[in-house]
Design a protein around this motif. Structure first.
Motif, PDB file in Angstrom:
ATOM      1  N   GLU A 182       0.713  -1.465  -0.017  1.00  0.00           N
ATOM      2  CA  GLU A 182      -0.105  -0.056   0.092  1.00  0.00           C
ATOM      3  C   GLU A 182       0.936   1.182  -0.016  1.00  0.00           C
ATOM      4  OE1 GLU A 182      -2.665  -0.253   3.299  1.00  0.00           O
ATOM      5  OE2 GLU A 182      -4.157  -1.724   2.143  1.00  0.00           O
ATOM      6  N   GLN A 183       1.844   1.477   0.749  1.00  0.00           N
ATOM      7  CA  GLN A 183       2.855   2.372   0.922  1.00  0.00           C
ATOM      8  C   GLN A 183       3.618   2.589  -0.418  1.00  0.00           C
ATOM      9  OE1 GLN A 183       3.178   4.662   3.171  1.00  0.00           O
ATOM     10  NE2 GLN A 183       1.871   3.831   4.536  1.00  0.00           N
ATOM     11  N   ILE A 184       3.887   1.597  -1.233  1.00  0.00           N
ATOM     12  CA  ILE A 184       4.616   1.595  -2.612  1.00  0.00           C
ATOM     13  C   ILE A 184       3.653   2.181  -3.497  1.00  0.00           C
ATOM     14  CG2 ILE A 184       5.661   0.233  -4.408  1.00  0.00           C
ATOM     15  CD1 ILE A 184       6.895  -1.533  -2.348  1.00  0.00           C
ATOM     16  N   GLU A 185       2.246   1.732  -3.529  1.00  0.00           N
ATOM     17  CA  GLU A 185       1.236   2.195  -4.206  1.00  0.00           C
ATOM     18  C   GLU A 185       0.825   3.492  -4.173  1.00  0.00           C
ATOM     19  OE1 GLU A 185      -2.388  -0.042  -4.369  1.00  0.00           O
ATOM     20  OE2 GLU A 185      -1.204  -1.847  -4.698  1.00  0.00           O
ATOM     21  N   GLN A 186       0.882   4.149  -2.854  1.00  0.00           N
ATOM     22  CA  GLN A 186       0.800   5.502  -2.733  1.00  0.00           C
ATOM     23  C   GLN A 186       1.956   6.445  -2.936  1.00  0.00           C
ATOM     24  OE1 GLN A 186      -0.141   6.047   1.639  1.00  0.00           O
ATOM     25  NE2 GLN A 186      -2.097   4.933   1.495  1.00  0.00           N
ATOM     26  N   TRP A 187       3.111   5.842  -2.839  1.00  0.00           N
ATOM     27  CA  TRP A 187       4.204   6.612  -3.323  1.00  0.00           C
ATOM     28  C   TRP A 187       4.268   6.748  -4.983  1.00  0.00           C
ATOM     29  CZ3 TRP A 187       9.081   4.468  -5.589  1.00  0.00           C
ATOM     30  CH2 TRP A 187      10.056   5.676  -5.621  1.00  0.00           C
ATOM     31  N   LEU A 188       3.874   5.628  -5.458  1.00  0.00           N
ATOM     32  CA  LEU A 188       3.977   5.652  -7.020  1.00  0.00           C
ATOM     33  C   LEU A 188       2.837   6.557  -7.559  1.00  0.00           C
ATOM     34  CD1 LEU A 188       4.502   1.890  -8.059  1.00  0.00           C
ATOM     35  CD2 LEU A 188       6.017   3.777  -8.120  1.00  0.00           C
ATOM     36  N   ASN A 189       1.738   6.571  -7.049  1.00  0.00           N
ATOM     37  CA  ASN A 189       0.504   7.560  -7.284  1.00  0.00           C
ATOM     38  C   ASN A 189       0.886   8.904  -7.170  1.00  0.00           C
ATOM     39  OD1 ASN A 189      -1.195   5.235  -8.176  1.00  0.00           O
ATOM     40  ND2 ASN A 189      -1.909   5.084  -6.232  1.00  0.00           N
ATOM     41  N   LYS A 190       1.782   9.119  -5.987  1.00  0.00           N
ATOM     42  CA  LYS A 190       2.242  10.702  -5.530  1.00  0.00           C
ATOM     43  C   LYS A 190       3.009  11.146  -6.629  1.00  0.00           C
ATOM     44  CE  LYS A 190       2.858  11.410  -1.160  1.00  0.00           C
ATOM     45  NZ  LYS A 190       3.422  11.625   0.120  1.00  0.00           N
ATOM     46  N   ASP A 191       4.015  10.189  -7.414  1.00  0.00           N
ATOM     47  CA  ASP A 191       4.813  10.442  -8.211  1.00  0.00           C
ATOM     48  C   ASP A 191       4.191  10.904  -9.585  1.00  0.00           C
ATOM     49  OD1 ASP A 191       7.027  10.259  -6.477  1.00  0.00           O
ATOM     50  OD2 ASP A 191       7.632   8.623  -7.227  1.00  0.00           O
ATOM     51  N   LYS A 192       3.101  10.026  -9.805  1.00  0.00           N
ATOM     52  CA  LYS A 192       2.450  10.402 -11.158  1.00  0.00           C
ATOM     53  C   LYS A 192       1.752  11.623 -11.133  1.00  0.00           C
ATOM     54  CE  LYS A 192       1.843   5.590 -12.196  1.00  0.00           C
ATOM     55  NZ  LYS A 192       0.667   4.440 -12.505  1.00  0.00           N
TER      56      LYS A 192
END
Length: 120
Positions: free
Chosen positions: A109-119
């Motif tokens: 979940e943290q990685i998904e949030q981090w990737l979505n934040k970068d997009k």
């Protein structure tokens, strides 16, 4: 260096031959100590076929039939003893599995949030 290797090989060869001779001597000593040649005690498991085609086994000289095996299996099923360490191991493995799956889920979940934040 070659001289050292040759000496080492020779020493290892002499020791190997000594071990083989020692094993043979120990075997002969056991046969002499027993006093007779007993074929039924040379192996731990002996299987013989009777005239009627039925197999008979003996383990360490004790006769074993299929009825004995069935009787022992029934006895073990009746016992159903509680093994504390087995239950402790099951509980511990369940705890570790739950902990690791929770950690992996949170990390993903943290990685998904981090990737979505970068997009964005």
């Amino acid at each position: 260096m070659v001289k050292f290797m040759a000496k080492s090989f020779f020493v290892c060869l002499v020791l190997l031959i000594g071990v083989i001779i020692g094993i043979q001597q120990a075997n002969e000593g056991l046969k002499k100590m027993r006093g007779y040649e007993a074929t039924e005690t040379l192996g731990a498991l002996q299987i013989h076929e009777k005239e009627n085609g039925e197999l008979e086994a003996s383990i360490l000289g004790n006769k074993l039939t299929s009825q004995d095996i069935k009787k022992k299996q029934e006895q073990l099923e009746r016992i159903e003893s509680f093994n504390f360490f087995s239950e402790l191991g099951k509980w511990l493995s369940n705890c570790v599995q739950t902990f690791m799956s929770t950690m992996i889920h949170l990390l993903s979940e943290q990685i998904e949030q981090w990737l979505n934040k970068d997009k964005t």
